[in-house]
Design a protein around this motif. Sequence first.
Motif, PDB file in Angstrom:
ATOM      1  N   ASN A 188     144.193 -28.842  53.026  1.00  0.00           N
ATOM      2  CA  ASN A 188     143.244 -29.933  53.267  1.00  0.00           C
ATOM      3  C   ASN A 188     143.451 -30.550  54.646  1.00  0.00           C
ATOM      4  N   THR A 189     144.719 -30.739  55.009  1.00  0.00           N
ATOM      5  CA  THR A 189     145.039 -31.337  56.305  1.00  0.00           C
ATOM      6  C   THR A 189     144.525 -30.473  57.445  1.00  0.00           C
ATOM      7  N   LEU A 190     144.803 -29.174  57.383  1.00  0.00           N
ATOM      8  CA  LEU A 190     144.371 -28.273  58.453  1.00  0.00           C
ATOM      9  C   LEU A 190     142.858 -28.166  58.507  1.00  0.00           C
ATOM     10  N   TYR A 191     142.212 -28.147  57.350  1.00  0.00           N
ATOM     11  CA  TYR A 191     140.757 -28.035  57.303  1.00  0.00           C
ATOM     12  C   TYR A 191     140.104 -29.229  58.002  1.00  0.00           C
ATOM     13  N   ILE A 192     140.533 -30.433  57.627  1.00  0.00           N
ATOM     14  CA  ILE A 192     139.967 -31.640  58.242  1.00  0.00           C
ATOM     15  C   ILE A 192     140.341 -31.715  59.719  1.00  0.00           C
ATOM     16  N   VAL A 223     140.965 -29.266  61.868  1.00  0.00           N
ATOM     17  CA  VAL A 223     140.186 -28.308  62.662  1.00  0.00           C
ATOM     18  C   VAL A 223     138.753 -28.804  62.844  1.00  0.00           C
ATOM     19  N   LEU A 224     138.154 -29.339  61.778  1.00  0.00           N
ATOM     20  CA  LEU A 224     136.790 -29.868  61.893  1.00  0.00           C
ATOM     21  C   LEU A 224     136.734 -31.028  62.888  1.00  0.00           C
ATOM     22  N   LYS A 225     137.694 -31.939  62.794  1.00  0.00           N
ATOM     23  CA  LYS A 225     137.712 -33.083  63.697  1.00  0.00           C
ATOM     24  C   LYS A 225     137.962 -32.645  65.132  1.00  0.00           C
ATOM     25  N   PHE A 226     138.781 -31.603  65.308  1.00  0.00           N
ATOM     26  CA  PHE A 226     139.060 -31.117  66.663  1.00  0.00           C
ATOM     27  C   PHE A 226     137.846 -30.398  67.248  1.00  0.00           C
ATOM     28  N   PRO A 239     149.143 -33.432  68.247  1.00  0.00           N
ATOM     29  CA  PRO A 239     149.739 -33.990  67.019  1.00  0.00           C
ATOM     30  C   PRO A 239     148.717 -34.389  65.963  1.00  0.00           C
ATOM     31  N   SER A 240     147.455 -34.628  66.358  1.00  0.00           N
ATOM     32  CA  SER A 240     146.429 -35.003  65.387  1.00  0.00           C
ATOM     33  C   SER A 240     146.076 -33.860  64.451  1.00  0.00           C
TER      34      SER A 240
END
Length: 297
Positions: free
Chosen positions: A71-75, A77-80, A224-225
């Motif tokens: 979940n962390t990586l998914y969000i 990557v989308l935010k990035f 880091p985000s």
Amino acid sequence: MFARLTKYRWQYTMIVPAVVLLFLFSYVPMVGIQVAFKDFHIGLTMWNSPWVGFENFSFLQDDQFWVVVGNTLYIAVLKFVFGFPAPIILALLINELRHTGFKRFVQSVSYLPHFFSWIVVAYMLQSLLTLDGGIVNQLIVNMGGEPVFFLGSTEWFRPMIVASGLWKEVGWNTILYLAAITTIDPQLYEAAKVEGAGKLAQMRSITLPGILPTISIVLILSMPSLIAVGMDQIYPLMNPANQPVADVLDTYILRSGLQQGYFGMATAVGLLSSIVSLILVLCTNQLSRKFNGEGLW
């Protein structure tokens, strides 16, 4: 060395408070890392708690932990993908505005959401998207559609997080890029006009290369985000209905540490996240220096 200190004494004096705050709130708390290797409970201190080695890292064998990582990586990557280029594009568009008053108005309006806390933004989203009286659902119903439970939907939660993050921060993040654009020599644009270059050609050949060092620095600092996706944004909007996709590392640490009392495990998760963030920063800085010669060090 003393001559340099004397010459720049006022500059050094101005940064002393920031250095002191950084030391107190970023380096001194690192003493608590030892909790990740101890059996710490309320009533003990981190100094007299027994050492347990790597027992607190048993979460690596927990399936729920890897769901949280996903979940962390998914969000992240989308935010990035959407959040990193957005302020660059907005800065380029604002720079092309010629009416000074309208330009300042656009800048002010785009900056304003940054000063809203995420609690306020969460309340606004709940008011707009709620099933009972929300403006968005009212519009959907008036157009002949069925109301959507946005706040409890696993499909809409991630787009909602990305969109609200863009709305809140994209204007504020343009400040660095607009400042970098002002340092570009105006004679370059005049020469480009003489050569017949249009706005897009000037933007591609002059503006973007001119702010590339700033883009590189921001890229390194944003690494880091990818691990810390923003608990202050996600936690107020998380509920049992959307938790399967909303639970990220920060909320996992909060729930494990403060709510369930697994302080050692929560510290271990935080330590591992910090190590991954450090690796990302080091690798990105090295790649940036290799490809365009710019980096933090």
